[in-house]
Design a protein around this motif. Structure first.
Motif, PDB file in Angstrom:
ATOM      1  N   ALA A 176       0.837  -1.211   0.000  1.00  0.00           N
ATOM      2  CA  ALA A 176       0.000   0.000   0.000  1.00  0.00           C
ATOM      3  C   ALA A 176       0.867   1.254   0.000  1.00  0.00           C
ATOM      4  N   GLY A 177       1.890   1.265   0.866  1.00  0.00           N
ATOM      5  CA  GLY A 177       2.763   2.433   0.926  1.00  0.00           C
ATOM      6  C   GLY A 177       3.524   2.627  -0.366  1.00  0.00           C
ATOM      7  N   GLY A 178       3.961   1.521  -0.951  1.00  0.00           N
ATOM      8  CA  GLY A 178       4.679   1.608  -2.222  1.00  0.00           C
ATOM      9  C   GLY A 178       3.812   2.205  -3.307  1.00  0.00           C
ATOM     10  N   VAL A 179       2.541   1.826  -3.328  1.00  0.00           N
ATOM     11  CA  VAL A 179       1.621   2.380  -4.323  1.00  0.00           C
ATOM     12  C   VAL A 179       1.484   3.886  -4.112  1.00  0.00           C
ATOM     13  N   ILE A 180       1.384   4.315  -2.849  1.00  0.00           N
ATOM     14  CA  ILE A 180       1.224   5.747  -2.579  1.00  0.00           C
ATOM     15  C   ILE A 180       2.453   6.520  -3.053  1.00  0.00           C
ATOM     16  N   ILE A 181       3.643   5.969  -2.798  1.00  0.00           N
ATOM     17  CA  ILE A 181       4.857   6.654  -3.253  1.00  0.00           C
ATOM     18  C   ILE A 181       4.915   6.710  -4.770  1.00  0.00           C
ATOM     19  N   ALA A 182       4.557   5.601  -5.411  1.00  0.00           N
ATOM     20  CA  ALA A 182       4.536   5.602  -6.873  1.00  0.00           C
ATOM     21  C   ALA A 182       3.547   6.631  -7.386  1.00  0.00           C
ATOM     22  N   LEU A 183       2.394   6.750  -6.716  1.00  0.00           N
ATOM     23  CA  LEU A 183       1.383   7.731  -7.143  1.00  0.00           C
ATOM     24  C   LEU A 183       1.925   9.149  -7.036  1.00  0.00           C
ATOM     25  N   SER A 184       2.771   9.404  -6.027  1.00  0.00           N
ATOM     26  CA  SER A 184       3.292  10.765  -5.903  1.00  0.00           C
ATOM     27  C   SER A 184       4.149  11.116  -7.118  1.00  0.00           C
ATOM     28  N   PHE A 185       4.923  10.137  -7.594  1.00  0.00           N
ATOM     29  CA  PHE A 185       5.728  10.422  -8.792  1.00  0.00           C
ATOM     30  C   PHE A 185       4.854  10.530 -10.041  1.00  0.00           C
ATOM     31  N   PHE A 224      10.060  -0.723  -2.043  1.00  0.00           N
ATOM     32  CA  PHE A 224      10.971  -0.399  -3.144  1.00  0.00           C
ATOM     33  C   PHE A 224      10.465  -1.019  -4.431  1.00  0.00           C
ATOM     34  N   LYS A 225      10.180  -2.302  -4.334  1.00  0.00           N
ATOM     35  CA  LYS A 225       9.789  -3.069  -5.512  1.00  0.00           C
ATOM     36  C   LYS A 225       8.497  -2.510  -6.106  1.00  0.00           C
ATOM     37  N   VAL A 226       7.504  -2.275  -5.239  1.00  0.00           N
ATOM     38  CA  VAL A 226       6.190  -1.862  -5.733  1.00  0.00           C
ATOM     39  C   VAL A 226       6.240  -0.442  -6.277  1.00  0.00           C
ATOM     40  N   SER A 227       6.885   0.481  -5.529  1.00  0.00           N
ATOM     41  CA  SER A 227       6.853   1.869  -5.994  1.00  0.00           C
ATOM     42  C   SER A 227       7.625   2.005  -7.295  1.00  0.00           C
ATOM     43  N   ALA A 228       8.835   1.438  -7.333  1.00  0.00           N
ATOM     44  CA  ALA A 228       9.616   1.550  -8.563  1.00  0.00           C
ATOM     45  C   ALA A 228       8.936   0.809  -9.707  1.00  0.00           C
ATOM     46  N   GLY A 229       8.349  -0.351  -9.397  1.00  0.00           N
ATOM     47  CA  GLY A 229       7.706  -1.139 -10.439  1.00  0.00           C
ATOM     48  C   GLY A 229       6.508  -0.431 -11.036  1.00  0.00           C
ATOM     49  N   LEU A 230       5.630   0.106 -10.175  1.00  0.00           N
ATOM     50  CA  LEU A 230       4.440   0.788 -10.687  1.00  0.00           C
ATOM     51  C   LEU A 230       4.828   2.023 -11.489  1.00  0.00           C
ATOM     52  N   PRO A 275      14.988   8.786 -13.189  1.00  0.00           N
ATOM     53  CA  PRO A 275      15.047   8.231 -14.543  1.00  0.00           C
ATOM     54  C   PRO A 275      14.491   6.807 -14.573  1.00  0.00           C
ATOM     55  N   HIS A 276      14.120   6.392 -15.786  1.00  0.00           N
ATOM     56  CA  HIS A 276      13.527   5.072 -15.963  1.00  0.00           C
ATOM     57  C   HIS A 276      14.483   3.972 -15.513  1.00  0.00           C
ATOM     58  N   ASN A 277      15.768   4.162 -15.855  1.00  0.00           N
ATOM     59  CA  ASN A 277      16.764   3.159 -15.459  1.00  0.00           C
ATOM     60  C   ASN A 277      16.850   3.030 -13.954  1.00  0.00           C
ATOM     61  N   ALA A 278      16.844   4.191 -13.282  1.00  0.00           N
ATOM     62  CA  ALA A 278      16.935   4.163 -11.821  1.00  0.00           C
ATOM     63  C   ALA A 278      15.754   3.397 -11.241  1.00  0.00           C
ATOM     64  N   ALA A 279      14.570   3.601 -11.838  1.00  0.00           N
ATOM     65  CA  ALA A 279      13.389   2.894 -11.335  1.00  0.00           C
ATOM     66  C   ALA A 279      13.570   1.391 -11.481  1.00  0.00           C
ATOM     67  N   SER A 280      14.103   0.974 -12.626  1.00  0.00           N
ATOM     68  CA  SER A 280      14.218  -0.479 -12.821  1.00  0.00           C
ATOM     69  C   SER A 280      15.308  -1.051 -11.915  1.00  0.00           C
ATOM     70  N   ILE A 281      16.364  -0.261 -11.648  1.00  0.00           N
ATOM     71  CA  ILE A 281      17.397  -0.752 -10.719  1.00  0.00           C
ATOM     72  C   ILE A 281      16.830  -0.852  -9.304  1.00  0.00           C
ATOM     73  N   LEU A 282      16.088   0.194  -8.892  1.00  0.00           N
ATOM     74  CA  LEU A 282      15.471   0.162  -7.557  1.00  0.00           C
ATOM     75  C   LEU A 282      14.550  -1.042  -7.408  1.00  0.00           C
ATOM     76  N   GLU A 283      13.834  -1.364  -8.500  1.00  0.00           N
ATOM     77  CA  GLU A 283      12.914  -2.486  -8.442  1.00  0.00           C
ATOM     78  C   GLU A 283      13.668  -3.785  -8.180  1.00  0.00           C
ATOM     79  N   SER A 284      14.763  -3.975  -8.944  1.00  0.00           N
ATOM     80  CA  SER A 284      15.552  -5.190  -8.751  1.00  0.00           C
ATOM     81  C   SER A 284      16.135  -5.243  -7.346  1.00  0.00           C
TER      82      SER A 284
END
Lengths: 150, 503
Positions: free
Chosen positions: A44-53, A126-132, A70-79
């Motif tokens: 839930a928290g990850g979704v909220i953070i992703a929504l802020s971006f 990390f996974k959810v916010s960066a992934g979304l 950046p998109h790359n940073a998001a995919s690295i954070l997800e991994s």
């Protein structure tokens, strides 16, 4: 009328976004860090953070947002999020079992309690916010690509 | 390190490999290959070790997070699990080797290996888990990764096939989820062994019949049984060749056949009605699949229809319920995953060199691609059931078992389907490999080293696969798997005994 030079929405939207986006992230962090004592948690928290971006991207346009995350940073954070979660699970082997809650549990209903659960929540967030966010960016970029072709 | 600790490794290794790969794939060109192949090799090594562990320790139960079972998630390693793990991880390792050269055609090799390892995580997870909801979660991991892999080429028809596959497979997953929900409502437990116990105590309930129907629809869709097969002939040809091999060779088996067998035999308990439904659907797939296959001109589509047909044999064998039938069914499962993945890899090799999948545009490839041609010949003879190749033995066992069980009609159709399979593979050999070399194909070359290596290894397994029936080898590998299925709901007693020993 004044020529609209900037990308994104009107000044009112931008101002409101600038004022609120910090609070949205803070609320997301609150939900994540209290995931083990109250409703909510990493997802839930990850979704909220992703929504802020995503909110930033809607108000300011994609260039401004992708400069910050950046998109790359998001995919690295997800991994990293996924690996962190797996690492916490594997560290359970120090106590003898996969996914073992090897940290002292502490007193119930305190912020620092429940052993590995808060850490798992952080990893999931990390996974959810960066992934979304990455999914949203991918959809936006895909749309721009098809528009160019037409 | 205790022997039981091997069980979670089947989930840890591919999962770690997948995300490590997505993190460092861009560092150097060889990194994704190295991580993908190393993970697949470690898994194969562990799976062979698992067979040995089952031989020395018997059934092992692992409780994740040291929760007292049946509360926590259980992972179970028994004969059937070890058998499926060897099958899945052996094929996956061969396919990972093949992909080193083949996936050069695509730009995003790193992403390919990430998705490949995630799919492997899902399949291994489905196989090792002893918890029915966990089974659903892993089923979804493997399915979602496979949707993305089918669409990997991102051409129009690939996206269309992937979308169709995603929609149909999601419907199937929802049936499975609904079935699990209803079972949970009835028994208040998710552990499969505990659930089997509870169901035995409650006796026959109408709800269980309803749940059985849901599982036949949901898992039958994953396994591509005939009324639910429509996604397969689109999805398998559209994927890159290693993924077609993966989907056809092991995905439909671990997600469909294994899950169905585990739930029906070991949890719900097999009844005469269920058994005849499964046998009927199996025979239907067997016959309809081969009739649809024989007219195809697209090589991979033809192979995809044959997957439906061969899965029918597996279901017929296992559905018979006699020890011999079950043995034949699971032996055919192993053999089919070997020769069908080999055939798909061969079709990929042709696509790699000659750039076509249309049988009418091929011809005389044997002279230009001797390794591909001869391995394809071996695989074709295996699938058609010509002695001494492995496909012959398993089909023979299934047919003998059907005759012994007085199911002469099913035995007859099994023979007919086998003959038609032979006919359609004679067509493949004639048009693709023998005959006159076509004009545009003069300059093609044999495929690179790693592709040849994996095809040759698989064809050697096709050749010597029948040796698994030698009594000493059969006791270690096949019999232990068929014993678990033949146990039926006594599975619960064995698992729960193991649990009470460890606590």
């Amino acid at each position: 009328m004044i020529q609209e030079k900037h990308k994104g929405m009107s000044l009112i939207v931008k101002t409101i976004t600038r004022l609120t986006v910090g609070f949205i992230i803070l609320y997301g962090i609150y939900i994540i860090s209290h995931g083990h004592v109250s409703p909510g948690g990493g997802f839930a928290g990850g979704v909220i953070i992703a929504l802020s971006f995503i909110h930033l991207m809607l108000a300011y346009g994609k260039e401004e947002t992708l400069k910050r995350l950046p998109h790359n940073a998001a995919s690295i954070l997800e991994s990293i999020g996924a690996l962190l979660f797996l690492m916490i699970a594997v560290l359970g082997f120090t106590g003898g079992s996969f996914f073992l809650n090897f940290i002292p549990k502490g007193e119930p209903f305190r912020l620092f309690s429940a052993g590995i659960i808060p850490l798992c929540n952080v990893a999931i967030s990390f996974k959810v916010s960066a992934g979304l966010f990455a999914i949203f960016v991918a959809l936006v970029l895909l749309k721009l690509d098809t528009e160019k072709k037409e | 390190m205790q022997a039981v600790n091997i069980i979670p490794m089947f989930v840890i290794v591919p999962l770690a490999g997948a995300f490590l790969n997505s993190l460092v794939e861009k560092k150097a060109k060889w990194v994704p290959d190295a991580i993908g192949n190393l993970s697949a090799f470690i898994l194969f090594f562990f799976s062979v070790l698992a067979v040995q562990v089952v031989r020395t320790h018997g059934t092992l139960v692992y409780s994740v997070g040291a929760w007292k079972l049946p509360l926590g998630i259980a992972m179970v390693l028994d004969g059937l699990t070890a058998f499926m793990l060897v099958t899945v991880n052996f094929i996956a390792f061969m396919i990972a080797l093949y992909s080193i050269n083949y996936m050069e055609r695509f730009t995003a090799k790193g992403k390919f290996y990430t998705l490949f390892l995630l799919m492997l995580t899902g399949m291994n997870g489905v196989i090792v888990t002893g918890d029915i909801f966990n089974l659903f979660v892993f089923l979804e991991i493997a399915s979602v990764a496979s949707y993305a892999l089918v669409a990997f080429g991102t051409e129009k028809h690939e996206l269309e096939a992937a979308f169709k596959y995603a929609v149909m497979s999601t419907v199937g997953s929802m049936f499975v989820l609904l079935g699990i929900v209803l079972l949970y409502g009835l028994t208040s437990t998710l552990n499969m062994a505990d659930m089997a116990n509870m169901l035995a105590q409650k006796g026959a309930a109408n709800l269980v019949l309803m749940v059985s129907v849901l599982f036949i629809m949901g898992l039958g869709l994953k396994a591509a049984l005939v009324p639910f097969h429509a996604w397969l002939p689109d999805a398998h040809p559209s994927a890159p060749a290693p993924i077609s091999a993966m989907l056809s060779g092991i995905l439909i088996k671990s997600l469909g056949v294994y899950a169905m067998v585990r739930i029906f035999y070991n949890v719900i308990g097999m009844t005469a009605e269920l058994s005849s439904i499964i046998m009927f659907l199996g025979t239907l797939s067997m016959v309809v699949g081969v009739f649809l296959a024989i007219g195809q001109w697209d090589l991979k589509r033809l192979l995809a229809y044959h997957s439906i047909s061969q899965i029918g044999y597996v279901f017929l064998g296992i559905g018979l319920g006699t020890p011999l039938g079950i043995l034949g069914g699971i032996f055919h499962l192993f053999n089919h995953s070997v020769f069908k993945s080999l055939l798909f890899l061969n079709s990929g090799a042709i696509e790699y060199s000659a750039g076509t999948r249309d049988l009418q545009k091929m011809g005389g490839l044997m002279s230009k691609m001797p390794v591909t041609g001869s391995t394809n010949l071996i695989a074709s003879m295996s699938i058609a059931g010509i002695p001494p190749f492995n496909g012959f033995w398993s089909k023979l066992i299934i047919i003998i078992a059907a005759v012994q069980a007085q199911r002469f009609g099913y035995a007859f159709w099994a023979v007919v389907a086998s003959v038609l399979t032979l006919a359609s593979f004679m067509k493949v050999m004639k048009y693709a490999y023998f005959g006159r070399l076509k004009e545009g194909l003069m300059s093609i070359k044999e495929v690179p080293f790693f592709m040849k290596l994996s095809m040759v290894v698989l064809s050697v397994v096709c050749l010597i696969g029948g040796m698994l029936l030698i009594p000493s080898l059969r006791d270690i590998f096949l019999n232990r798997a068929s014993d678990v299925i033949a146990l039926g709901v006594n599975y619960a007693a064995i698992v729960l005994k193991e649990v009470s020993l460890s606590w």
